[in-house]
Design a protein around this motif. Structure first.
Motif, PDB file in Angstrom:
ATOM      1  N   TYR A 163       9.188  13.411   4.421  1.00 19.15           N
ATOM      2  CA  TYR A 163       9.604  12.094   4.691  1.00 19.15           C
ATOM      3  C   TYR A 163       8.679  11.021   4.450  1.00 19.15           C
ATOM      4  N   ILE A 164       9.511   9.910   4.537  1.00 18.28           N
ATOM      5  CA  ILE A 164       8.659   8.617   4.367  1.00 18.28           C
ATOM      6  C   ILE A 164       8.765   7.783   5.584  1.00 18.28           C
ATOM      7  N   VAL A 165       7.513   7.043   5.851  1.00 13.66           N
ATOM      8  CA  VAL A 165       7.588   5.982   7.118  1.00 13.66           C
ATOM      9  C   VAL A 165       7.069   4.870   6.251  1.00 13.66           C
ATOM     10  N   VAL A 166       7.921   3.636   6.614  1.00  9.72           N
ATOM     11  CA  VAL A 166       7.683   2.541   6.291  1.00  9.72           C
ATOM     12  C   VAL A 166       7.062   1.504   7.405  1.00  9.72           C
ATOM     13  N   VAL A 203       0.733  -1.235   0.017  1.00 13.35           N
ATOM     14  CA  VAL A 203      -0.049   0.046   0.021  1.00 13.35           C
ATOM     15  C   VAL A 203       0.863   1.159  -0.065  1.00 13.35           C
ATOM     16  N   THR A 204       0.613   2.013  -0.868  1.00 12.04           N
ATOM     17  CA  THR A 204       1.480   3.381  -0.886  1.00 12.04           C
ATOM     18  C   THR A 204       0.352   4.416  -0.570  1.00 12.04           C
ATOM     19  N   CYS A 205       0.785   5.558   0.057  1.00 10.16           N
ATOM     20  CA  CYS A 205       0.012   6.646   0.353  1.00 10.16           C
ATOM     21  C   CYS A 205       0.926   7.879   0.322  1.00 10.16           C
ATOM     22  N   MET A 206       1.273   8.190  -0.553  1.00  8.96           N
ATOM     23  CA  MET A 206       2.382   9.384  -0.803  1.00  8.96           C
ATOM     24  C   MET A 206       1.966  10.791  -1.135  1.00  8.96           C
ATOM     25  N   LEU A 240       6.029  -0.431  12.968  1.00  6.50           N
ATOM     26  CA  LEU A 240       7.108   0.564  12.131  1.00  6.50           C
ATOM     27  C   LEU A 240       8.175  -0.361  11.604  1.00  6.50           C
ATOM     28  N   VAL A 241       8.916   0.084  10.526  1.00  7.54           N
ATOM     29  CA  VAL A 241       9.885  -0.668   9.923  1.00  7.54           C
ATOM     30  C   VAL A 241      10.993   0.536   9.543  1.00  7.54           C
ATOM     31  N   ASP A 242      10.642   1.634   9.094  1.00  2.00           N
ATOM     32  CA  ASP A 242      11.902   2.516   8.800  1.00  2.00           C
ATOM     33  C   ASP A 242      11.155   3.989   8.525  1.00  2.00           C
ATOM     34  N   ALA A 243      12.127   4.907   8.580  1.00  3.05           N
ATOM     35  CA  ALA A 243      11.505   6.325   8.405  1.00  3.05           C
ATOM     36  C   ALA A 243      12.844   7.268   7.708  1.00  3.05           C
ATOM     37  N   THR A 244      12.627   7.891   6.942  1.00  3.15           N
ATOM     38  CA  THR A 244      13.693   8.633   6.281  1.00  3.15           C
ATOM     39  C   THR A 244      13.363   9.757   5.676  1.00  3.15           C
ATOM     40  N   PHE A 255       3.980   5.649   3.796  1.00  4.70           N
ATOM     41  CA  PHE A 255       3.495   6.760   3.852  1.00  4.70           C
ATOM     42  C   PHE A 255       4.496   7.937   3.685  1.00  4.70           C
ATOM     43  N   SER A 256       4.097   9.021   2.827  1.00  8.16           N
ATOM     44  CA  SER A 256       4.887   9.889   3.021  1.00  8.16           C
ATOM     45  C   SER A 256       4.222  11.401   2.841  1.00  8.16           C
TER      46      SER A 256
END
Length: 241
Positions: free
Chosen positions: A233-236, A126-129, A208-212, A157-158
């Motif tokens: 930023y993006i959160v995975v 699922v992408t929600c950018m 939560l997996v990652d945030a960058t 999510f971004s």
């Protein structure tokens, strides 16, 4: 689905939909209003693909797909893509471009909440950018994304952080000085702090997996992924098995 989040009334802002419908014809103009998304797309596509170890064969849903820039690029990588948006003119542009490009994407006019009622647990990705800052209730969208995801699915999510730097770069810089995006594209009051987004994600039952960070260099008009969540930023996240 958590008991306190209901997918009944549309979680949409009519002014936001009208805003994107008004400029829908320019979605695929790399020098137009959506130029930043064209510059950003290869970077975010690469990040998504790397996190997933490839997109081929995966069932993907892109929430707030707009004119289909990300959705179409994921389909080109071999994903089976559904794109959701509430701006009908943007979807018409997306459908026409996909047809002309010979790329298959299933575009539908629906909210994430509406689609989750009939397509729960059907998607690997699922992408929600760049969408959460345009809806009245971002938590409702995140919950719907969680409901759409299969157990073990990965979600992206971004959005924009609610910082002075984000205001200066995204609104003063991008909208008023550089004129990279139309004036009024963003409302600072709708920006979301990473801590708040992560709280929403955990409340939806995701891990939560990652945030960058996504960093724009105006000198060479390029984006890069890197540490620092102070602007874009993006959160995975992942849905537990």
């Amino acid at each position: 689905m958590t008991a306190d989040v209901k997918h009944t009334s549309p979680n949409v802002d009519a002014a936001e939909i009208a805003k994107f419908n008004d400029i829908a014809s320019r979605w695929w103009d790399p020098a137009g209003e959506f130029k930043p998304l064209h510059l950003l797309n290869p970077v975010r596509l690469s990040y998504i693909s790397d996190e997933l170890q490839g997109l081929f064969g995966k069932q993907v849903i892109d929430i707030g797909c707009g004119g289909g820039i990300l959705a179409e690029s994921m389909a080109r990588c071999g994903a089976v893509v559904t794109g959701l948006d509430m701006a009908s003119d943007s979807l018409n542009v997306a459908r026409l471009h996909a047809l002309e490009a010979g790329v298959e994407v299933n575009y539908q006019q629906a909210t994430a909440e509406q689609h989750a009622l009939t397509h729960a647990a059907q998607f690997d990705v699922v992408t929600c950018m760049e969408m959460l800052e345009h809806v009245p209730e971002p938590m409702s969208v995140i919950q719907a994304c969680a409901d759409l995801a299969k157990p073990g699915a990965t979600l992206f999510f971004s959005t924009l952080n609610k910082t002075a730097k984000a205001y200066l770069l995204a609104i003063i810089g991008a909208e008023q000085v550089l004129k990279l995006v139309p004036k009024g594209t963003h409302e600072f009051s709708k920006f979301i702090r990473p801590s708040q987004l992560m709280q929403f994600i955990e409340h939806a039952g995701l891990e939560l997996v990652d945030a960058t960070g996504l960093h724009f260099n105006p000198l060479n008009e390029s984006f890069k992924i890197g540490p620092g969540l102070d602007v874009n930023y993006i959160v995975v996240a992942r849905k537990p098995l």
